[in-house]
Design a protein around this motif. Sequence first.
Motif, PDB file in Angstrom:
ATOM      1  N   THR A   1      65.877   5.917 -11.066  1.00 17.14           N
ATOM      2  CA  THR A   1      65.108   5.347 -12.164  1.00 17.14           C
ATOM      3  C   THR A   1      65.962   4.377 -12.981  1.00 17.14           C
ATOM      4  O   THR A   1      65.536   3.250 -13.282  1.00 17.14           O
ATOM      5  CB  THR A   1      64.562   6.454 -13.072  1.00 17.14           C
ATOM      6  OG1 THR A   1      63.693   7.299 -12.323  1.00 17.14           O
ATOM      7  CG2 THR A   1      63.793   5.876 -14.251  1.00 17.14           C
TER       8      THR A   1
ATOM      9  N   SER B   1      66.569   1.222 -11.056  1.00 13.44           N
ATOM     10  CA  SER B   1      65.389   0.352 -11.103  1.00 13.44           C
ATOM     11  C   SER B   1      65.293  -0.385 -12.431  1.00 13.44           C
ATOM     12  O   SER B   1      64.943  -1.573 -12.482  1.00 13.44           O
ATOM     13  CB  SER B   1      64.119   1.172 -10.875  1.00 13.44           C
ATOM     14  OG  SER B   1      64.108   1.767  -9.599  1.00 13.44           O
ATOM     15  N   GLU B   2      65.610   0.317 -13.516  1.00 12.19           N
ATOM     16  CA  GLU B   2      65.580  -0.320 -14.834  1.00 12.19           C
ATOM     17  C   GLU B   2      66.655  -1.408 -14.943  1.00 12.19           C
ATOM     18  O   GLU B   2      66.433  -2.459 -15.555  1.00 12.19           O
ATOM     19  CB  GLU B   2      65.767   0.726 -15.941  1.00 12.19           C
ATOM     20  CG  GLU B   2      64.615   1.706 -16.081  1.00 12.19           C
ATOM     21  CD  GLU B   2      63.318   1.045 -16.552  1.00 12.19           C
ATOM     22  OE1 GLU B   2      63.361  -0.125 -16.995  1.00 12.19           O
ATOM     23  OE2 GLU B   2      62.263   1.698 -16.462  1.00 12.19           O
TER      24      GLU B   2
ATOM     25  N   TYR C   1      65.369  -4.317 -13.169  1.00 11.16           N
ATOM     26  CA  TYR C   1      64.352  -4.947 -14.025  1.00 11.16           C
ATOM     27  C   TYR C   1      65.028  -5.924 -14.985  1.00 11.16           C
ATOM     28  O   TYR C   1      64.591  -7.079 -15.132  1.00 11.16           O
ATOM     29  CB  TYR C   1      63.583  -3.874 -14.786  1.00 11.16           C
ATOM     30  CG  TYR C   1      62.828  -4.364 -15.996  1.00 11.16           C
ATOM     31  CD1 TYR C   1      61.694  -5.159 -15.858  1.00 11.16           C
ATOM     32  CD2 TYR C   1      63.258  -4.033 -17.275  1.00 11.16           C
ATOM     33  CE1 TYR C   1      60.999  -5.609 -16.972  1.00 11.16           C
ATOM     34  CE2 TYR C   1      62.573  -4.476 -18.395  1.00 11.16           C
ATOM     35  CZ  TYR C   1      61.446  -5.266 -18.250  1.00 11.16           C
ATOM     36  OH  TYR C   1      60.766  -5.713 -19.359  1.00 11.16           O
TER      37      TYR C   1
ATOM     38  N   ARG D   1      58.122  -6.021 -15.013  1.00 10.26           N
ATOM     39  CA  ARG D   1      57.876  -4.632 -15.415  1.00 10.26           C
ATOM     40  C   ARG D   1      57.028  -3.897 -14.380  1.00 10.26           C
ATOM     41  O   ARG D   1      57.321  -2.750 -14.019  1.00 10.26           O
ATOM     42  CB  ARG D   1      57.175  -4.630 -16.774  1.00 10.26           C
ATOM     43  CG  ARG D   1      56.878  -3.257 -17.387  1.00 10.26           C
ATOM     44  CD  ARG D   1      58.148  -2.524 -17.773  1.00 10.26           C
ATOM     45  NE  ARG D   1      58.576  -1.593 -16.755  1.00 10.26           N
ATOM     46  CZ  ARG D   1      59.784  -1.068 -16.708  1.00 10.26           C
ATOM     47  NH1 ARG D   1      60.701  -1.391 -17.604  1.00 10.26           N
ATOM     48  NH2 ARG D   1      60.119  -0.229 -15.751  1.00 10.26           N
ATOM     49  N   GLU D   2      55.990  -4.551 -13.902  1.00  6.05           N
ATOM     50  CA  GLU D   2      55.114  -3.915 -12.914  1.00  6.05           C
ATOM     51  C   GLU D   2      55.861  -3.661 -11.607  1.00  6.05           C
ATOM     52  O   GLU D   2      55.681  -2.613 -10.970  1.00  6.05           O
ATOM     53  CB  GLU D   2      53.882  -4.790 -12.684  1.00  6.05           C
ATOM     54  CG  GLU D   2      52.942  -4.826 -13.882  1.00  6.05           C
ATOM     55  CD  GLU D   2      51.775  -5.776 -13.691  1.00  6.05           C
ATOM     56  OE1 GLU D   2      51.799  -6.545 -12.697  1.00  6.05           O
ATOM     57  OE2 GLU D   2      50.841  -5.748 -14.520  1.00  6.05           O
TER      58      GLU D   2
ATOM     59  N   ASP E   1      58.171  -0.654 -12.118  1.00 10.26           N
ATOM     60  CA  ASP E   1      57.425   0.607 -12.140  1.00 10.26           C
ATOM     61  C   ASP E   1      57.040   1.048 -10.728  1.00 10.26           C
ATOM     62  O   ASP E   1      57.112   2.239 -10.390  1.00 10.26           O
ATOM     63  CB  ASP E   1      56.167   0.469 -13.007  1.00 10.26           C
ATOM     64  CG  ASP E   1      56.491   0.372 -14.498  1.00 10.26           C
ATOM     65  OD1 ASP E   1      57.627   0.721 -14.879  1.00 10.26           O
ATOM     66  OD2 ASP E   1      55.605  -0.061 -15.265  1.00 10.26           O
ATOM     67  N   ARG E   2      56.642   0.090  -9.892  1.00 11.70           N
ATOM     68  CA  ARG E   2      56.305   0.434  -8.506  1.00 11.70           C
ATOM     69  C   ARG E   2      57.546   0.878  -7.734  1.00 11.70           C
ATOM     70  O   ARG E   2      57.482   1.789  -6.899  1.00 11.70           O
ATOM     71  CB  ARG E   2      55.634  -0.762  -7.818  1.00 11.70           C
ATOM     72  CG  ARG E   2      54.177  -0.962  -8.213  1.00 11.70           C
ATOM     73  CD  ARG E   2      53.497  -1.993  -7.350  1.00 11.70           C
ATOM     74  NE  ARG E   2      53.928  -3.343  -7.675  1.00 11.70           N
ATOM     75  CZ  ARG E   2      53.290  -4.148  -8.521  1.00 11.70           C
ATOM     76  NH1 ARG E   2      52.193  -3.742  -9.134  1.00 11.70           N
ATOM     77  NH2 ARG E   2      53.737  -5.374  -8.751  1.00 11.70           N
TER      78      ARG E   2
END
Length: 218
Positions: free
Chosen positions: A175, A178-179, A182, A196-197, A200-201
Motif C-alpha cells: 500500500t 503504491s502511494e 502515486y 489517484r484512481e 487505488d486500483r
Amino acid sequence: MTDVTHDINDVRRQVGRRAFKAGEARVVTVSRSYDAPLDDVWDACTNPERIPRWLMPVSGELRLGGRYQLEGNAGGVVEHCDPPKTFTATWEYGGEVSWIELRLTPEGGGTRFELDHIAHVDDTKWAEFGPGAVGVGWDLMIRGLSLHLGSGGATVDPKKFMAWLGSDEGRRFMTDSSEAWYAANLAGGEDEKTAREAADRTIAAYTGADGGGEGAEG
C-alpha cells in the motif's frame, strides 16, 4: 524483516517519458544506495547462482545475446552488458515486451543502484494502473536485494517472504509503495484524479482487496 517505512523511504522513484526504439515510451525508475561494493552488487544482480538467493530461480544465459527466464515471471534477451556498470535486457511477460536498464555507480564506500523499466504503453492502458503496476513489483524485488546484501549475502527464505507478503506488514508495504508511486506519477505530470484512481486500483490488485490476490503485473 526490516522496517517498512525505511524500506519505502530509502527508494527514489521517478516517472517519465523518453524516445526509445519504436517511439516515445513510458519510463519507471527505481534507485537506492547500498552499503556494499560495486562488484558485490553487480554479482548479486547478474550471477545466476546468486539471483535465486534474493529474487527467484533463473535459467538460460545471462550474457550478451543470451536468453534468460525468471521462474514464474518475466524472461528476455540480454541486449547490452558492460560489467560492472550497465546491463540492458528485454522484459517479456504476458505476451508483451518492455525493457530494463540497470546502472550501478560507486557512491562513497557503497553503490548506487538505478533501474529503468521502459515500455511502449498507450494512454488508456497506462491510466488503468499507472506506474504502480510494475513499480510495486520492483519495490518488492529491491527489498529482497536489500535483505540479501544487508545480511552478508544470505538467502532470503521464499516461504517466509511469501508469508510476509500476506501479512498486515506486507500489505502495508504494498500500500505504501503504491502511494509512493502515486506521488511519483503526480510529479511526472499526471493529473490528480487519474493518478489517484490508478493508485487505488493498484493497491486493490496487490493487496487482494479486489479479490484477485497479489500482483497487478509482472
